[in-house]
Design a protein around this motif. Structure first.
Motif, PDB file in Angstrom:
ATOM      1  N   ASP A 167      -6.234  -5.556  -6.355  1.00  0.00           N
ATOM      2  CA  ASP A 167      -7.219  -6.248  -5.519  1.00  0.00           C
ATOM      3  C   ASP A 167      -6.949  -7.747  -5.481  1.00  0.00           C
ATOM      4  OD1 ASP A 167      -8.405  -3.790  -5.217  1.00  0.00           O
ATOM      5  OD2 ASP A 167     -10.079  -4.197  -6.581  1.00  0.00           O
ATOM      6  N   ALA A 168      -6.718  -8.322  -6.660  1.00  0.00           N
ATOM      7  CA  ALA A 168      -6.483  -9.761  -6.742  1.00  0.00           C
ATOM      8  C   ALA A 168      -5.188 -10.156  -6.052  1.00  0.00           C
ATOM      9  CB  ALA A 168      -6.458 -10.207  -8.202  1.00  0.00           C
ATOM     10  N   ALA A 169      -4.148  -9.363  -6.238  1.00  0.00           N
ATOM     11  CA  ALA A 169      -2.863  -9.663  -5.592  1.00  0.00           C
ATOM     12  C   ALA A 169      -3.008  -9.625  -4.074  1.00  0.00           C
ATOM     13  CB  ALA A 169      -1.798  -8.685  -6.058  1.00  0.00           C
ATOM     14  N   GLY A 170      -3.710  -8.620  -3.567  1.00  0.00           N
ATOM     15  CA  GLY A 170      -3.875  -8.506  -2.121  1.00  0.00           C
ATOM     16  C   GLY A 170      -4.660  -9.655  -1.519  1.00  0.00           C
ATOM     17  N   ALA A 195       0.833  -1.207   0.000  1.00  0.00           N
ATOM     18  CA  ALA A 195       0.000   0.000   0.000  1.00  0.00           C
ATOM     19  C   ALA A 195       0.864   1.251   0.000  1.00  0.00           C
ATOM     20  CB  ALA A 195      -0.938  -0.014   1.206  1.00  0.00           C
ATOM     21  N   ASP A 196       1.894   1.261   0.841  1.00  0.00           N
ATOM     22  CA  ASP A 196       2.810   2.414   0.890  1.00  0.00           C
ATOM     23  C   ASP A 196       3.488   2.632  -0.465  1.00  0.00           C
ATOM     24  OD1 ASP A 196       2.194   2.733   3.556  1.00  0.00           O
ATOM     25  OD2 ASP A 196       4.008   1.712   4.284  1.00  0.00           O
ATOM     26  N   ALA A 197       3.881   1.532  -1.116  1.00  0.00           N
ATOM     27  CA  ALA A 197       4.581   1.629  -2.392  1.00  0.00           C
ATOM     28  C   ALA A 197       3.675   2.204  -3.487  1.00  0.00           C
ATOM     29  CB  ALA A 197       5.113   0.257  -2.805  1.00  0.00           C
ATOM     30  N   LEU A 198       2.409   1.823  -3.477  1.00  0.00           N
ATOM     31  CA  LEU A 198       1.481   2.375  -4.460  1.00  0.00           C
ATOM     32  C   LEU A 198       1.353   3.888  -4.315  1.00  0.00           C
ATOM     33  CD1 LEU A 198      -1.446  -0.234  -4.443  1.00  0.00           C
ATOM     34  CD2 LEU A 198       0.315   0.053  -6.185  1.00  0.00           C
ATOM     35  N   ILE A 199       1.212   4.337  -3.080  1.00  0.00           N
ATOM     36  CA  ILE A 199       1.105   5.780  -2.841  1.00  0.00           C
ATOM     37  C   ILE A 199       2.387   6.487  -3.281  1.00  0.00           C
ATOM     38  CG2 ILE A 199       0.826   7.569  -1.092  1.00  0.00           C
ATOM     39  CD1 ILE A 199      -1.725   6.003  -1.690  1.00  0.00           C
ATOM     40  N   ALA A 200       3.520   5.911  -2.930  1.00  0.00           N
ATOM     41  CA  ALA A 200       4.803   6.527  -3.268  1.00  0.00           C
ATOM     42  C   ALA A 200       5.028   6.598  -4.782  1.00  0.00           C
ATOM     43  CB  ALA A 200       5.944   5.754  -2.611  1.00  0.00           C
ATOM     44  N   GLN A 201       4.440   5.661  -5.528  1.00  0.00           N
ATOM     45  CA  GLN A 201       4.654   5.581  -6.972  1.00  0.00           C
ATOM     46  C   GLN A 201       3.437   6.096  -7.753  1.00  0.00           C
ATOM     47  OE1 GLN A 201       7.365   4.772  -8.520  1.00  0.00           O
ATOM     48  NE2 GLN A 201       8.605   4.057  -6.797  1.00  0.00           N
ATOM     49  N   ALA A 210      -4.745   1.391  -2.524  1.00  0.00           N
ATOM     50  CA  ALA A 210      -3.862   1.229  -1.366  1.00  0.00           C
ATOM     51  C   ALA A 210      -4.673   0.979  -0.098  1.00  0.00           C
ATOM     52  CB  ALA A 210      -2.988   2.469  -1.205  1.00  0.00           C
ATOM     53  N   ASN A 211      -5.757   1.725   0.057  1.00  0.00           N
ATOM     54  CA  ASN A 211      -6.618   1.526   1.226  1.00  0.00           C
ATOM     55  C   ASN A 211      -7.250   0.141   1.212  1.00  0.00           C
ATOM     56  OD1 ASN A 211      -6.085   4.069   2.222  1.00  0.00           O
ATOM     57  ND2 ASN A 211      -7.890   5.010   1.307  1.00  0.00           N
ATOM     58  N   GLY A 212      -7.533  -0.362   0.000  1.00  0.00           N
ATOM     59  CA  GLY A 212      -8.067  -1.719  -0.098  1.00  0.00           C
ATOM     60  C   GLY A 212      -7.084  -2.749   0.426  1.00  0.00           C
ATOM     61  N   LEU A 213      -5.803  -2.569   0.115  1.00  0.00           N
ATOM     62  CA  LEU A 213      -4.779  -3.478   0.650  1.00  0.00           C
ATOM     63  C   LEU A 213      -4.693  -3.382   2.164  1.00  0.00           C
ATOM     64  CD1 LEU A 213      -1.867  -3.003  -1.928  1.00  0.00           C
ATOM     65  CD2 LEU A 213      -3.405  -4.965  -1.711  1.00  0.00           C
ATOM     66  N   ARG A 214      -4.810  -2.182   2.698  1.00  0.00           N
ATOM     67  CA  ARG A 214      -4.772  -2.011   4.157  1.00  0.00           C
ATOM     68  C   ARG A 214      -5.984  -2.680   4.815  1.00  0.00           C
ATOM     69  NH1 ARG A 214      -0.571   1.495   4.464  1.00  0.00           N
ATOM     70  NH2 ARG A 214      -0.479   3.219   2.968  1.00  0.00           N
ATOM     71  N   GLN A 215      -7.130  -2.584   4.151  1.00  0.00           N
ATOM     72  CA  GLN A 215      -8.322  -3.237   4.686  1.00  0.00           C
ATOM     73  C   GLN A 215      -8.157  -4.747   4.704  1.00  0.00           C
ATOM     74  OE1 GLN A 215     -11.281  -1.669   2.056  1.00  0.00           O
ATOM     75  NE2 GLN A 215     -11.463   0.272   3.158  1.00  0.00           N
ATOM     76  N   VAL A 216      -7.580  -5.293   3.639  1.00  0.00           N
ATOM     77  CA  VAL A 216      -7.331  -6.739   3.597  1.00  0.00           C
ATOM     78  C   VAL A 216      -6.361  -7.133   4.709  1.00  0.00           C
ATOM     79  CG1 VAL A 216      -6.330  -8.614   2.220  1.00  0.00           C
ATOM     80  CG2 VAL A 216      -7.863  -6.957   1.146  1.00  0.00           C
ATOM     81  N   ALA A 217      -5.350  -6.302   4.942  1.00  0.00           N
ATOM     82  CA  ALA A 217      -4.403  -6.587   6.030  1.00  0.00           C
ATOM     83  C   ALA A 217      -5.106  -6.634   7.381  1.00  0.00           C
ATOM     84  CB  ALA A 217      -3.299  -5.527   6.051  1.00  0.00           C
ATOM     85  N   GLY A 218      -6.169  -5.874   7.534  1.00  0.00           N
ATOM     86  CA  GLY A 218      -6.882  -5.842   8.803  1.00  0.00           C
ATOM     87  C   GLY A 218      -7.904  -6.947   8.980  1.00  0.00           C
ATOM     88  N   LEU A 219      -8.115  -7.764   7.956  1.00  0.00           N
ATOM     89  CA  LEU A 219      -9.102  -8.842   8.037  1.00  0.00           C
ATOM     90  C   LEU A 219      -8.497 -10.092   8.685  1.00  0.00           C
ATOM     91  CD1 LEU A 219     -10.671  -8.543   4.476  1.00  0.00           C
ATOM     92  CD2 LEU A 219     -11.721  -7.853   6.646  1.00  0.00           C
ATOM     93  N   PRO A 220      -9.329 -10.913   9.295  1.00  0.00           N
ATOM     94  CA  PRO A 220      -8.830 -12.191   9.838  1.00  0.00           C
ATOM     95  C   PRO A 220      -8.261 -13.065   8.723  1.00  0.00           C
ATOM     96  CG  PRO A 220     -11.038 -11.696  10.672  1.00  0.00           C
ATOM     97  CD  PRO A 220     -10.761 -10.709   9.591  1.00  0.00           C
TER      98      PRO A 220
END
Length: 418
Positions: free
Chosen positions: A133-136, A39-45, A82-92
């Motif tokens: 989305d698919a990668a995350g 997520a950080d990398a997407l924002i940075a790029q 990027a926020n979608g990746l962060r949301q996936v990180a927060g899921l069980p």
């Protein structure tokens, strides 16, 4: 003799299998850290991604407006990814889950453990957000992914995949966990559909034509997703204001997506009163209405609907309208013409709602709500890989859990079967 392409895909398939073996052993803590780094990398790029996307858009001038909208990446949409990746990180993590455990009469301890599918392949069209989305989702569920996007988004997809692979490399993980096929020829998609022995499941995302092409030609297991010829039935016991709000939202809020309503059915007892109101509300948003003979007798300036309209997913500001004699007629029409995606009834009659829920054959069936809610995030899954319209393995929004299967782990202390 193997073609150059088949050799390349075989190599990718083997690398994906090897990567999947590594991902299956990762802790949830590590997975989440990697997703946050992505997520950080997407924002940075962001500037690099938008530049690649602008190059795609420059070659997309002749595409329909709805496809250009799906293709376009703005800084806001990149932030959303990027926020979608962060949301996936927060899921069980579903692979941390034990579904159930028990002891048999023979004294064996059996545990049903949730495990990754392995290698997931995805064929999709002009939606570069699917790459992220698919990668995350596949990464969090412990799967390697092979992505094959459309030629219209190849520059955007390549930029996104390279960023994700750079993160994997920096985290000492196999870059083959996320692979993109850069050959956008018909041959590459055909070869991916037949990559038996390497691909555990193939998920097509896109038009009905793409999905059917995959279903008909693939030899690897396929999960059918996406096509949405969705209906809203306004019952004789419906509240008019509720009907207007729901119908307009379901058609207009985002007409190019698979959970947008394409057809409006209305009970004959309320058609004369309700149709002019609904037609006016829809037209205020630029919707073209196509009506059957009974509908046009009430609203004469509608375009005449043809037989093909009832089976067409427009993905546009177009809606076909039909007057039906009864609830059962509505159910029969829907089950004849739908794509098993999302269907809705608007009614204050509990018995009618129950009959609709029980008899409609679709992944998602609504009472007094918009079909636009068929979405992994809206269902509380955090995200989705697609909407499955089939009945085996997964149906409806496919979140993390649907990207896993189960394995039985059995422990004994010397038992043999008599």
């Amino acid at each position: 003799m193997m073609t150059h392409e088949s050799i390349d895909l075989t190599t990718m398939g083997q690398a994906a299998q090897d990567a999947a073996g590594v991902l299956a052993q990762l802790s949830s803590v590590k997975k989440n850290a990697v997703l946050q780094a992505m997520a950080d990398a997407l924002i940075a790029q962001t500037d690099m991604i938008t530049a690649a996307n602008q190059a795609d858009l420059a070659h997309a001038q002749d595409l329909p407006k709805k496809f250009v909208d799906r293709l376009k990446l703005t800084p806001a949409r990149i932030t959303d990814m990027a926020n979608g990746l962060r949301q996936v990180a927060g899921l069980p993590d579903p692979t941390d889950q034990i579904d159930k455990g028990w002891t048999t009469a023979a004294g064996l301890n059996i545990v049903q453990q949730r495990v990754p599918l392995g290698v997931v392949a995805i064929i999709y069209e002009a939606r570069p957000n699917v790459t992220v989305d698919a990668a995350g989702l596949t990464f969090k569920s412990g799967n390697a992914v092979i992505l094959r996007g459309g030629k219209e988004a190849i520059r955007s997809n390549t930029a996104l995949a390279n960023i994700l692979q750079d993160v994997l490399k920096a985290q000492d993980l196999p870059v083959a966990a996320v692979q993109l096929i850069t050959d956008t020829s018909h041959a590459s998609s055909q070869a991916l559909m037949r990559l038996n022995g390497y691909v555990d499941v193939l998920i097509p995302r896109g038009s009905a034509r793409l999905i059917q092409a995959v279903v008909q030609n693939a030899t690897v297991p396929v999960i059918e997703t996406g096509a949405g010829n969705c209906h809203i039935y306004v019952d004789k016991a419906a509240d008019l204001q509720m009907a207007e709000n729901i119908v307009v939202n379901a058609k207009v809020q985002r007409p190019s997506v698979c959970n947008a309503a394409e057809k409006l059915l209305i009970h004959q007892d309320v058609a004369k009163e309700y149709l002019p109101v609904l037609a006016k509300a829809l037209r205020a948003h630029g919707v073209e209405l196509r009506g059957d003979e009974r509908t046009r007798a009430i609203v004469p300036d509608m375009v005449a609907a043809t037989a093909t309209d009832w089976d067409t997913e427009y993905n546009d500001l177009i809606m076909a309208v039909k007057v039906v004699d009864s609830l059962d007629d509505a159910i029969h029409h829907i089950n004849t013409h739908n794509t098993k995606h999302s269907e809705a009834i608007i009614t204050n009659d509990y018995a009618a709602s129950q009959r609709f829920l029980q008899r409609i054959d679709a992944a998602c069936v609504y009472v007094n709500a918009s079909t636009r809610f068929t979405d992994g995030f809206e269902f509380g899954f955090g995200a989705e890989i697609g909407i499955s319209t089939q009945k085996l393995h997964a149906r409806g929004p496919m979140g993390l859990a649907q990207l896993t299967t189960t394995k039985y782990e059995i422990r004994g202390d010397g038992q043999v079967r008599a």
